[in-house]
Design a protein around this motif. Structure first.
Motif, PDB file in Angstrom:
ATOM      1  N   ASP A  72       0.869  -1.182   0.000  1.00  0.00           N
ATOM      2  CA  ASP A  72       0.000   0.000   0.000  1.00  0.00           C
ATOM      3  C   ASP A  72       0.908   1.235   0.000  1.00  0.00           C
ATOM      4  OD1 ASP A  72      -2.021   1.817   0.198  1.00  0.00           O
ATOM      5  OD2 ASP A  72      -2.423   1.443   2.328  1.00  0.00           O
ATOM      6  N   VAL A  73       1.231   1.701  -1.203  1.00  0.00           N
ATOM      7  CA  VAL A  73       2.186   2.796  -1.365  1.00  0.00           C
ATOM      8  C   VAL A  73       1.446   4.047  -1.807  1.00  0.00           C
ATOM      9  CG1 VAL A  73       4.238   3.596  -2.570  1.00  0.00           C
ATOM     10  CG2 VAL A  73       4.033   1.191  -1.937  1.00  0.00           C
ATOM     11  N   ALA A  74       1.625   5.126  -1.067  1.00  0.00           N
ATOM     12  CA  ALA A  74       0.971   6.394  -1.388  1.00  0.00           C
ATOM     13  C   ALA A  74       1.787   7.161  -2.421  1.00  0.00           C
ATOM     14  CB  ALA A  74       0.803   7.227  -0.115  1.00  0.00           C
ATOM     15  N   SER A  75       1.182   8.229  -2.928  1.00  0.00           N
ATOM     16  CA  SER A  75       1.871   9.081  -3.897  1.00  0.00           C
ATOM     17  C   SER A  75       3.153   9.653  -3.280  1.00  0.00           C
ATOM     18  CB  SER A  75       0.945  10.225  -4.325  1.00  0.00           C
ATOM     19  OG  SER A  75       1.619  11.115  -5.195  1.00  0.00           O
ATOM     20  N   GLY A  76       4.227   9.613  -4.040  1.00  0.00           N
ATOM     21  CA  GLY A  76       5.494  10.134  -3.555  1.00  0.00           C
ATOM     22  C   GLY A  76       6.301   9.135  -2.755  1.00  0.00           C
ATOM     23  N   GLN A  77       5.805   7.887  -2.661  1.00  0.00           N
ATOM     24  CA  GLN A  77       6.511   6.851  -1.910  1.00  0.00           C
ATOM     25  C   GLN A  77       6.947   5.720  -2.840  1.00  0.00           C
ATOM     26  OE1 GLN A  77       3.707   5.708   1.137  1.00  0.00           O
ATOM     27  NE2 GLN A  77       4.321   7.381   2.497  1.00  0.00           N
ATOM     28  N   LEU A  78       7.877   4.915  -2.348  1.00  0.00           N
ATOM     29  CA  LEU A  78       8.424   3.793  -3.115  1.00  0.00           C
ATOM     30  C   LEU A  78       8.505   2.577  -2.216  1.00  0.00           C
ATOM     31  CD1 LEU A  78       9.998   2.744  -5.678  1.00  0.00           C
ATOM     32  CD2 LEU A  78      12.073   3.503  -4.502  1.00  0.00           C
ATOM     33  N   GLY A  79       8.099   1.414  -2.745  1.00  0.00           N
ATOM     34  CA  GLY A  79       8.136   0.188  -1.963  1.00  0.00           C
ATOM     35  C   GLY A  79       9.308  -0.704  -2.330  1.00  0.00           C
ATOM     36  N   ILE A  80      10.020  -1.223  -1.339  1.00  0.00           N
ATOM     37  CA  ILE A  80      11.093  -2.196  -1.537  1.00  0.00           C
ATOM     38  C   ILE A  80      10.631  -3.513  -0.936  1.00  0.00           C
ATOM     39  CG2 ILE A  80      13.486  -2.788  -1.044  1.00  0.00           C
ATOM     40  CD1 ILE A  80      14.113   0.156  -0.775  1.00  0.00           C
ATOM     41  N   SER A  81      10.450  -4.509  -1.783  1.00  0.00           N
ATOM     42  CA  SER A  81       9.941  -5.802  -1.328  1.00  0.00           C
ATOM     43  C   SER A  81      11.052  -6.642  -0.700  1.00  0.00           C
ATOM     44  CB  SER A  81       9.320  -6.560  -2.506  1.00  0.00           C
ATOM     45  OG  SER A  81       8.243  -5.825  -3.047  1.00  0.00           O
ATOM     46  N   VAL A  82      10.694  -7.415   0.326  1.00  0.00           N
ATOM     47  CA  VAL A  82      11.659  -8.249   1.036  1.00  0.00           C
ATOM     48  C   VAL A  82      11.098  -9.672   1.144  1.00  0.00           C
ATOM     49  CG1 VAL A  82      13.009  -8.579   3.138  1.00  0.00           C
ATOM     50  CG2 VAL A  82      12.418  -6.258   2.385  1.00  0.00           C
ATOM     51  N   GLY A  83      11.902 -10.652   0.693  1.00  0.00           N
ATOM     52  CA  GLY A  83      11.539 -12.051   0.840  1.00  0.00           C
ATOM     53  C   GLY A  83      12.586 -12.778   1.664  1.00  0.00           C
TER      54      GLY A  83
END
Length: 633
Positions: A409-420
């Protein structure tokens, strides 16, 4: 004795006045008059030569009035008034030097602090002291306690503390670790450190600052040139009024009396002094204003344009939140996800890797040793950290290789880094490049200072740019811009002058094209700082508002000084034309007018009385917090 040698004409004038006083006390009036006449004529002749030289330089008016006033007072027998005029002329030079010295105090301090020697290490030889000009890039240097760093370079010692206040205006000591950049002109702390030079003295930060300041001090602002032009009509008006007074009164003394109060020699010094004082005040606050004309432009700024990354924002993403997957392994907390991700990122060269590692360290998390790692260019990294296999990167990289993947759930101006972790999706690190903490307050402060329109120019996407603009309170947004697009956008703005604030090499063209280009935190952005009119040495956005405030305050002081001197002189001239101001009294009154205008010009050294920025050029913390509450959307 030093003052006598420094101002010989002032000393000789006082001596001549003392001799005249003694002769008058002895009843030798003819001898007193002859002494005063001979001395005053000698000075008048000397000033005439100076006046002729100025004529060839295109400047005239004030000395002509002074020389004529000396001659006319001697003709009508007012030899005491002539001596006072001579004292005003010679004392005016001393007053100008004093005012110039006060106004350029900070600029002189920069020159005096310039490093002259360095301690160079050479293999097999002891440390030798050498002229700073002989240092070359790659030389190893020893900087002793409390010594000035001679050239730009990199710290070789494990750590060091440095005073960078003369460069950036930051009063607190700055701590640096091995490999950090050291700026020439900063002062080492209590421990000796070793460094390697990365530039010569001529190409180092301190030398560039000194060159910019010298350029600013030598430049002439439009207001200064305007003050020079006042000399022509002022001279004509004085002669006309003196002639009319003589004609209607049939008294030649009226002519002399009018000219006595029409000789404001230091009057036109007031504007240059004010501009030098404003430039000096800015330098003290870590704001280098390259030329005096920029001060006048700053005072009239109506539109402020900002780059986003590194200007309104820090330019380095920070951890905003950690979203833990609902299907994550038991015991997989947010801190554990961050610890594993940061450990894996030790093997990555991606720009976000350092931000993830910093976030882990800021929470006191220990990074795990990496047994093996494999980086997938632009996608992510896979690493074995401790006993677990960790994947960190884009959702398209981590998602297909893990079970239980959830879209972040990433808002405007944000970036998600996925972790497994061990083949299971663990969660997402939400990164954002946050708005600077004082951005809202700075924008509000600019509005108070007369800026009517604000604009954001950025190469980022529209959604990200709009999010930052809404937070900052900026009215217009232009996203997905190339450097050429930024130049075109600034050229189309109608409400001018336009102030453009940027920090990177890609901002150099638009900084040069704007009416006032401001380079932020220009320790490393050489291209941007060379194209800009204002260079802010400290990475502090509030300095932009401080620069505008200094410009407005300086222009107000300069114009007030000019018109105060002229109006007071005209008032005295009118009174003298009616015979209300005797020659001796007029000469003394004119001295007071000159003194008042010069001292008023020196007020540009101090901060304005309006609330907004403190003496260092920063918006005060309590005001920042209030403005942030009042103006944040």
């Amino acid at each position: 004795m030093a003052l006598i040698l420094r101002f010989p004409l002032v000393a000789s004038t006082l001596l001549a006045g003392a001799c005249v006083g003694v002769l008058l006390g002895l009843g030798q009036m003819p001898a007193a008059q002859a002494t005063a006449t001979i001395y005053a004529l000698a000075v008048a002749a000397y000033r005439t030569v100076s006046m002729i030289r100025d004529l060839f330089r295109g400047r005239w008016g004030i000395d002509l009035l002074a020389v004529t006033a000396i001659a006319s007072t001697l003709v009508v027998g007012e030899y005491l008034a002539s001596l006072i005029i001579v004292l005003m002329l010679t004392g005016g030079d001393a007053l100008e030097e004093f005012a110039h010295g006060r106004a350029t105090h900070e600029l002189k301090a920069l020159l005096e602090r310039a490093p002259r020697t360095a301690h160079r290490e050479t293999p097999g030889n002891p440390v030798e002291e050498v002229p700073v000009g002989s240092i070359r890039s790659g030389d190893t240097l020893l900087v002793k306690p409390s010594e000035i760093v001679p050239v730009d370079g990199l710290l070789l010692s494990p750590a060091g503390t440095f005073d960078e206040s003369s460069l950036t205006g930051e009063s607190l000591p700055v701590e640096h670790g091995k490999g950090d950049t050291l700026m020439s002109g900063s002062v080492n702390g209590e421990e000796a450190v070793r460094m390697v030079a990365s530039a010569t003295a001529a190409d180092s930060q301190y030398s560039r600052i000194v060159a910019l300041v010298q350029e600013a001090a030598a430049s002439r602002a439009p207001t200064v040139r305007l003050a020079d032009r006042y000399a022509v009509p002022f001279t004509i008006f004085a002669f006309l009024l003196a002639g009319i007074a003589w004609y209607f009164s049939h008294d030649p003394e009226r002519f002399a009396q009018v000219l006595v109060v029409a000789t404001p020699c230091p009057l036109l010094i007031a504007a240059p002094v004010a501009f030098l004082a404003g430039t000096s005040r800015a330098a003290h606050a870590g704001i280098i204003i390259k030329n005096a004309g920029t001060l006048e432009q700053l005072a009239r700024v109506r539109t402020a344009v900002f780059d986003k990354t590194g200007t309104l924002t820090r330019g380095r993403p920070a951890l905003h939140a950690i979203q833990v997957s609902a299907t994550a392994a038991q015991g997989m907390s947010a801190d554990r996800i961050l610890q594993l991700a940061a450990s894996a990122e030790q093997s990555s060269s991606h720009v976000l890797a350092a931000s993830v590692i910093d976030a882990a360290r800021s929470r006191g998390l220990l990074l795990l040793p990496v047994a093996s790692a494999n980086e997938h260019a632009t996608q992510g990294v896979t690493a074995v950290c401790g006993s677990q296999t960790v994947m960190v990167g884009k959702a398209a990289f981590v998602g297909p290789a893990t079970s239980g993947f959830e879209k972040a759930d990433v808002a405007s101006g944000q970036l998600g880094i996925s972790v497994g972790v061990d083949g299971r999706f663990a969660g997402t690190l939400i990164m954002s490049d946050p708005l600077r903490e004082n951005a809202v307050a700075t924008l509000a402060e600019l509005g108070r200072l007369g800026v009517r329109e604000t604009m954001l120019l950025t190469g980022d996407t529209r959604s990200t740019a709009s999010h930052i603009a809404a937070e900052a309170g900026i009215t217009r947004v232009l996203a997905d811009c190339l450097p050429a697009d930024k130049v075109a956008a600034v050229a189309e703005l109608n409400d001018r002058p336009v102030l453009m604030v940027g920090d990177g090499v890609n901002d150099a063209p638009v900084l040069a094209a704007s009416d006032v280009g401001v380079a932020m935190g220009a320790r490393g952005a050489t291209a941007a700082s060379e194209s800009a009119d204002v260079v802010i040495m400290l990475d502090d956005l509030s300095k932009v508002a401080a620069a505008v405030d200094i410009g407005r305050h300086t222009i107000h002081i300069a114009r007030t000084s000019i018109w105060t001197g002229i109006l007071l002189s005209v008032g005295l001239m009118a009174a003298a034309a009616y015979g209300f101001v005797p020659a001796v009294a007029g000469a003394l009154l004119q001295e007071l007018v000159d003194l008042a205008t010069i001292l008023n010009a020196l007020r540009a050294l101090g901060h304005s009385r309006k609330p907004g920025v403190d003496s260092t050029g920063r918006v005060p913390l309590d005001r920042l917090r209030k403005l942030d509450r009042d103006f944040r959307p």
